[in-house]
Design an enzyme around this catalytic site. Structure first.
Site, PDB file in Angstrom:
ATOM      1  N   TYR A   9       0.870  -1.322  -0.095  1.00  0.00           N
ATOM      2  CA  TYR A   9      -0.083   0.010   0.183  1.00  0.00           C
ATOM      3  C   TYR A   9       0.915   1.058  -0.073  1.00  0.00           C
ATOM      4  O   TYR A   9       1.784   1.348   0.765  1.00  0.00           O
ATOM      5  CB  TYR A   9      -0.825  -0.017   1.156  1.00  0.00           C
ATOM      6  CG  TYR A   9      -1.561   0.982   1.554  1.00  0.00           C
ATOM      7  CD1 TYR A   9      -2.748   1.270   0.605  1.00  0.00           C
ATOM      8  CD2 TYR A   9      -1.780   2.024   2.596  1.00  0.00           C
ATOM      9  CE1 TYR A   9      -3.651   2.386   0.747  1.00  0.00           C
ATOM     10  CE2 TYR A   9      -2.386   2.859   2.924  1.00  0.00           C
ATOM     11  CZ  TYR A   9      -3.340   2.992   1.961  1.00  0.00           C
ATOM     12  OH  TYR A   9      -4.504   4.190   2.282  1.00  0.00           O
TER      13      TYR A   9
ATOM     14  N   ASP B 191      -0.124  -7.288   6.194  1.00  0.00           N
ATOM     15  CA  ASP B 191      -1.180  -6.418   5.849  1.00  0.00           C
ATOM     16  C   ASP B 191      -2.351  -7.347   5.445  1.00  0.00           C
ATOM     17  O   ASP B 191      -2.325  -7.824   4.233  1.00  0.00           O
ATOM     18  CB  ASP B 191      -0.968  -5.299   5.098  1.00  0.00           C
ATOM     19  CG  ASP B 191      -2.303  -4.156   4.931  1.00  0.00           C
ATOM     20  OD1 ASP B 191      -3.305  -4.752   5.038  1.00  0.00           O
ATOM     21  OD2 ASP B 191      -1.846  -2.984   4.635  1.00  0.00           O
TER      22      ASP B 191
ATOM     23  N   LYS C 247     -12.029  -0.497   5.663  1.00  0.00           N
ATOM     24  CA  LYS C 247     -12.300  -1.233   4.515  1.00  0.00           C
ATOM     25  C   LYS C 247     -13.562  -2.166   4.763  1.00  0.00           C
ATOM     26  O   LYS C 247     -14.664  -1.648   5.112  1.00  0.00           O
ATOM     27  CB  LYS C 247     -11.298  -1.945   3.886  1.00  0.00           C
ATOM     28  CG  LYS C 247     -10.037  -1.128   3.843  1.00  0.00           C
ATOM     29  CD  LYS C 247     -10.009   0.095   2.825  1.00  0.00           C
ATOM     30  CE  LYS C 247      -9.115   1.209   2.744  1.00  0.00           C
ATOM     31  NZ  LYS C 247      -7.689   0.513   2.492  1.00  0.00           N
TER      32      LYS C 247
HETATM   33  C1  LIG Z   1      -6.697   1.639   3.155  1.00  0.00           C
HETATM   34  C2  LIG Z   1      -5.410   0.462   3.544  1.00  0.00           C
HETATM   35  C3  LIG Z   1      -4.753   0.966   4.728  1.00  0.00           C
HETATM   36  C4  LIG Z   1      -4.639   2.072   5.421  1.00  0.00           C
HETATM   37  O1  LIG Z   1      -6.049   2.252   6.151  1.00  0.00           O
HETATM   38  P1  LIG Z   1      -6.731   3.723   6.423  1.00  0.00           P
HETATM   39  O2  LIG Z   1      -7.696   3.131   7.517  1.00  0.00           O
HETATM   40  O3  LIG Z   1      -7.211   4.245   5.383  1.00  0.00           O
HETATM   41  O4  LIG Z   1      -5.623   4.451   7.313  1.00  0.00           O
HETATM   42  C5  LIG Z   1      -3.528   0.163   4.871  1.00  0.00           C
HETATM   43  N1  LIG Z   1      -3.511  -0.976   4.200  1.00  0.00           N
HETATM   44  C6  LIG Z   1      -4.158  -1.477   2.997  1.00  0.00           C
HETATM   45  C7  LIG Z   1      -3.760  -2.470   2.285  1.00  0.00           C
HETATM   46  C8  LIG Z   1      -5.118  -0.480   2.739  1.00  0.00           C
HETATM   47  O5  LIG Z   1      -5.809  -0.718   1.549  1.00  0.00           O
END
Ligand SMILES: *Cc1c(COP(=O)(O)O)cnc(C)c1O
Length: 397
Positions: free
Chosen positions: A116, A188, A213
């Site tokens: 990311y 992640d 998400k």
């Molecule tokens: C959106 C996202 C993040 C960060 O999350 P936020 O809540 O927007 O700070 C981290 N890793 C991935 C893979 C993401 O899609």
């Protein structure tokens, strides 16, 4: 909490509906209440002191969480297969928490090249300023990562599938090499959610969720979660303590609420995502669809081995077309929104630029890249929207 013990007898959807609930503690109400607060009053100085060692899991001060946080944290820790979880103000802050938990000046970090983009910027910016060196590695490196590990390598970061480009990593092979060298593995796991990938069963030590998400699932809150193995938990609490950026209790409540429908939403979004991916693949304007659940995808074999499903986020590379043509295609879409984030109930489509976010290998594709998020709309309506989009693309180029 009532759900403390591992529940091996039930399936994942039962877990999603039962975890993090304790009706007896909530006067019989189904959902835990939202506790808002800073100060937690204790009966005596002794009970206050006794609460300190377990401060991320027992009420002592609002920055360390409330029973609303703890309910969500317990549910996520069990779903991920980890020991404990800590709710942080955003997914990005959760990534930072996991990194600063383990790294200090002089250390070396191996970061996947398809991470990311804001995670990437943490490495080249903040961590570099604090004396941590990063090597970006090919997402498809597998056990060959051994060749990049040095004596100062403290942490190997994986994200699978990769952001924007959806390469599937051989997490157990990478984790094996990292552990042989004494490095921790942080993942992640936002794309799959703990429903479709169980990080701790594949050697991951710390799993990060941008709960913003799919877990929140309705585009109405920012939230991160860091889940740790028992051995990694003390370091992660130190990271969270240093960061001092807890999630808000209302956002934890929204995440618990989202969790209850995560299974039905994700399966529907998987189905719609695959309908769209197959339809796109057959279009003459499309060079390649990047979706690991398609049998011809380079990541399909490992995805099938390790994952139990695919979420609704995937990419496509178009045949060369002008920026104006792509803008005409996307700007006129009625059901697909143009915007960051994903994981909500609504479909999204944006242009992406992996060529700006690579250093281990140059990005080879010539045509423009798009990222699609399948929402909960009727798939036929989404296809008609895209069909008209391609008409605009063809008229403009
Ligand atoms: C959106 C996202 C993040 C960060 O999350 P936020 O809540 O927007 O700070 C981290 N890793 C991935 C893979 C993401 O899609």
């Amino acid at each position: 909490m009532a759900d403390e013990k591992k529940d091996e007898a039930h399936g994942p959807d039962t877990w999603l509906t039962t975890l993090g609930r304790d009706a007896e503690a909530s006067h019989g109400f189904v959902n835990p209440p939202v506790y808002r607060g800073s100060t937690v009053l204790h009966r005596s100085v002794r009970t206050l002191d006794e609460a300190v060692p377990d401060r991320f899991d027992t009420p002592i001060y609002g920055r360390y969480g409330t029973p609303t946080h703890f309910a969500l944290q317990h549910a996520i820790a069990q779903l991920e297969g980890g020991h404990r979880s800590i709710a942080i103000a955003s997914g990005k802050a959760a990534v930072l928490c996991a990194l600063i938990a383990f790294l200090e000046a002089g250390d070396h970090l191996l970061m996947v090249d398809s991470a990311y983009a804001p995670t990437r910027r943490l490495c080249t910016g903040l961590l570099a300023r604090f004396g941590v060196e990063t090597t970006f590695y090919d997402p498809l490196i597998g056990s060959r990562i051994e060749g990049l590990i040095r004596s100062e390598t403290k942490l190997v970061f994986v994200e699978s599938p990769g952001s924007l480009t959806f390469e599937v990593q051989d997490v157990p092979a990478i984790a094996g090499a990292a552990h042989r060298a004494g490095a921790v593995v942080v993942m992640d796991n936002t794309w799959a959610t703990p429903l479709f990938f169980k990080p701790f069963a594949y050697g991951v030590d710390v799993s990060v969720q941008a709960a913003t998400k799919y877990i929140v699932g309705h585009s109405d809150a920012m939230l991160g979660l860091v889940t740790a193995s028992e051995a990694s938990y003390p370091a992660v609490t130190r990271g969270a303590d240093a960061l001092g950026a807890p999630a808000g209790p209302d956002d934890c409540y929204l995440a618990l609420r989202g969790l209850r429908t995560l299974g039905v939403r994700l399966r529907r979004q998987q189905e719609t995502g695959l309908i769209l991916a197959r339809w796109l693949k057959a279009r003459p304007e499309v060079e390649r669809v990047m979706h690991p659940a398609l049998p011809e995808d380079p990541g399909h074999t490992i995805w099938k081995r390790d994952f139990t499903g695919a979420s609704g986020l995937f990419g496509a590379i178009l045949r060369p077309a002008s920026e104006e043509a792509v803008a005409a295609m996307l700007d006129g879409l009625e059901l697909f929104g143009r915007g960051y984030s994903w994981g909500g109930y609504e479909s999204l489509a944006i242009p992406t630029h992996p060529e700006h976010a690579r250093s281990a290998n140059p990005w080879a594709a010539q045509g423009p890249c798009l990222r699609f998020h399948a929402g909960l709309e009727d798939p036929d309506d989404l296809i008609r929207d895209l069909e008209k989009g391609f008409e605009r693309l063809n008229r403009t180029s």
